[in-house]
Design an enzyme around this catalytic site. Structure first.
Site, short mmCIF file in Angstrom:
data_model
loop_
_atom_site.label_atom_id
_atom_site.label_comp_id
_atom_site.label_asym_id
_atom_site.label_seq_id
_atom_site.Cartn_x
_atom_site.Cartn_y
_atom_site.Cartn_z
CD GLN A 175 -1.24 -0.11 3.70
OE1 GLN A 175 -1.56 -1.24 4.02
NE2 GLN A 175 -1.71 0.95 4.31
CB CYS A 220 -4.90 -1.07 5.56
SG CYS A 220 -6.02 -0.30 6.74
CG HIS A 260 -3.27 -2.90 9.49
ND1 HIS A 260 -3.20 -2.04 8.41
CD2 HIS A 260 -2.50 -3.97 9.17
CE1 HIS A 260 -2.41 -2.58 7.49
NE2 HIS A 260 -1.98 -3.74 7.91
CG ASN A 304 0.20 -6.35 6.59
OD1 ASN A 304 -0.67 -5.56 6.26
ND2 ASN A 304 1.08 -6.09 7.55
#
Ligand SMILES: *[C@@H]1O[C@H](CO)[C@@H](O)[C@H](O)[C@H]1NC(C)=O
Ligand SMILES: *[C@@H]1O[C@H](CO)[C@@H](O)[C@H](O)[C@H]1NC(C)=O
Length: 462
Positions: free
Chosen positions: A262, A268, A405, A426
């Site tokens: 990102q 996110c 997150h 992630n």
């Protein structure tokens, strides 16, 4: 190694000129900046700098031209000589050894800085270069010990590896001090006891944990909206799932696209929602298509979602549903900054969903049923130092439940050590964690799950 030899020769030539030509006062930080990528390359610690090793040497030649500069550079040599005597750096010693003469650091101590002298051997040139390297240490006005010089070198290497450039010497010094503290913390943690996970000096190593958490637009910390809105109509289509496989890894079933990054944008939520959408699309249509986060950042702006300033996965699912689909990553590529919605591109649909459902909150058992069925968007508290520097193993915290997150649960399992985990994708690139993934402890005593992973999970339907 041929290249390295050529560069060493170039360094020698530069040094000869440096000694012979008469300019402006040497700024040791600039010297340091121009030469270090080359030096760390020569010592075999980093890949060759872009543009070749010799660019740095050319830049150095531009910096040091007058006799006064020469004298200052020389004085750096003298100041630093004592330190280098004791450095036990095999890479440096072995390269110096290749020069074909016995390496004796005190040589540079005896240099008469007031006389014109040309280095007579590669070794001397190399020593001069090493000494210039420590100019930044000397310019700090304190006598540094070997450990600190080694730390300076580590910071330089780290800056180089992560392409970090600081605006001035003050900023560099500040970042160096943060880096030093973080390295100490990480090394102490890794040394201590039988931790199920390890930390590493990753790309966040020059940020304090406060900065990491607070810099919404900078370093990806807080990217979820504070007010987490939940779907009101709560059906959970997997509620009657009775048997789930003992392990699941959706990557092995070809349901997960490669890890994305990102960058310096707090979106996110878009990456989490897109990964879950890519998953259900593959399960539904048989096609794994990388989808567009940028379309969400640019076009999903009428509700809670605010591009790089944060958003929610559920709202992203809502947008994708009402937009009747999402374009591909390729045709609406990621820019990492807020942009204007490209309506034409947003009207092209590579994948569609019919809606989304929330996993019943605070139940890892419910989350297990969902993740056994498809990749699931989860919100977590990723604000802690250990999350910042996580490198491998099953993460067991510490962390709280301040969800900040958005990530994607793409499986679960049990580690070789017998610790149950969630497999989480992630969006911080592949250098963080286990090639961009983290295994987070599953089945904890808190009903919220570790880092709140079971609090706000949801998935798209198709
Ligand atoms: C070198 O030159 C400087 C400035 O001219 C002078 O102060 C210093 O004493 C000299 N050092 C030696 C060793 O001659
Ligand atoms: C689960 O089973 C119960 C009882 O048979 C039923 O009422 C409910 O509709 C089922 N839920 C789903 C999502 O199929």
């Amino acid at each position: 190694m041929k290249k390295a030899i050529i560069c060493v020769l170039a360094v020698v030539l530069a040094m000869v000129q440096l000694m012979v030509e008469p300019s402006q006062a040497v700024n040791c930080v600039d010297v340091d900046k121009s030469l270090l990528p080359c030096l760390t390359f020569l010592t075999g610690q980093v890949p060759e700098p872009a543009g070749g090793c010799c660019d740095g040497v050319k830049a150095l030649k531009g910096l040091v031209t007058t006799t006064a500069d020469k004298r200052q550079a020389c004085n750096c040599v003298k100041q630093a000589a004592a330190h280098y005597q004791n450095i036990k750096d095999n890479a440096v010693s072995s390269l110096a050894g290749k020069c074909g003469a016995p390496v004796s650091f005190p040589i540079s101590k005896n240099i008469d800085c007031n006389s014109t002298m040309a280095p007579t051997s590669t070794c001397l040139a190399f020593l001069v270069m090493l000494a210039l390297w420590s100019c930044s240490a000397a310019s700090r006005g304190v006598l540094l010990n070997d450990v600190e010089i080694t730390m300076l070198a580590r910071h330089e290497q780290w800056m180089y590896l992560h392409g970090r450039v600081y605006k001035d010497a003050t900023e560099k010094e500040k970042r160096f001090n943060v880096f030093k503290e973080n390295v100490k913390y990480i090394e102490q943690f890794n040394k201590g006891g039988n931790q199920p996970y390890k930390l590493s000096v990753n790309e966040f190593a020059d940020l304090t944990n406060e900065e990491f958490k607070a810099t919404r637009n900078g370093y990806k910390g807080l990217c979820l909206e504070d007010k987490l809105a939940r779907a009101t109509a709560s059906t959970f289509k997997y509620e009657n799932v009775s048997a789930v496989p003992s392990t699941m890894d959706w990557r092995k079933k070809g349901v997960v696209t490669p890890v994305k990054d990102q960058g310096q944008c707090g979106c996110c939520w878009a990456f989490s929602a897109v990964a879950a959408t890519e998953g259900i699309n593959k399960l539904k249509t048989g096609k794994l298509i990388s989808l567009s986060e940028q379309e969400l950042v640019d076009c999903d702006t009428k509700g809670v979602d605010q591009g790089c300033e944060g958003g929610l996965m559920d709202d992203a699912f809502h947008f994708i549903t009402s937009n009747k689909g999402l374009n591909t990553e390729t045709s609406y590529p990621y820019k990492g900054v807020d942009g204007t919605c490209n309506a034409k591109k947003a009207s092209t649909h590579a994948a569609q969903i019919t809606g989304f459902e929330d996993v019943p909150a605070n139940s890892e058992a419910a989350l297990l049923k969902a993740v056994a069925s498809q990749p699931v968007s989860v919100a977590i508290d990723a604000g802690g130092s250990d999350f910042q520097f996580y490198s491998s193993g099953v993460f067991t915290g510490s962390c709280g439940t301040d969800l900040d997150h958005g990530v994607t649960a793409v499986g679960y399992g049990v580690s070789a050590e017998g610790v149950k985990y969630w497999l989480v994708k992630n969006s911080w690139g592949t250098s963080w964690g286990e090639s961009g993934y983290i295994r987070m402890q599953r089945g904890v005593s808190a009903k919220e799950g570790l880092c709140g992973i079971a609090m706000e999970a949801s998935y798209p339907t198709a």
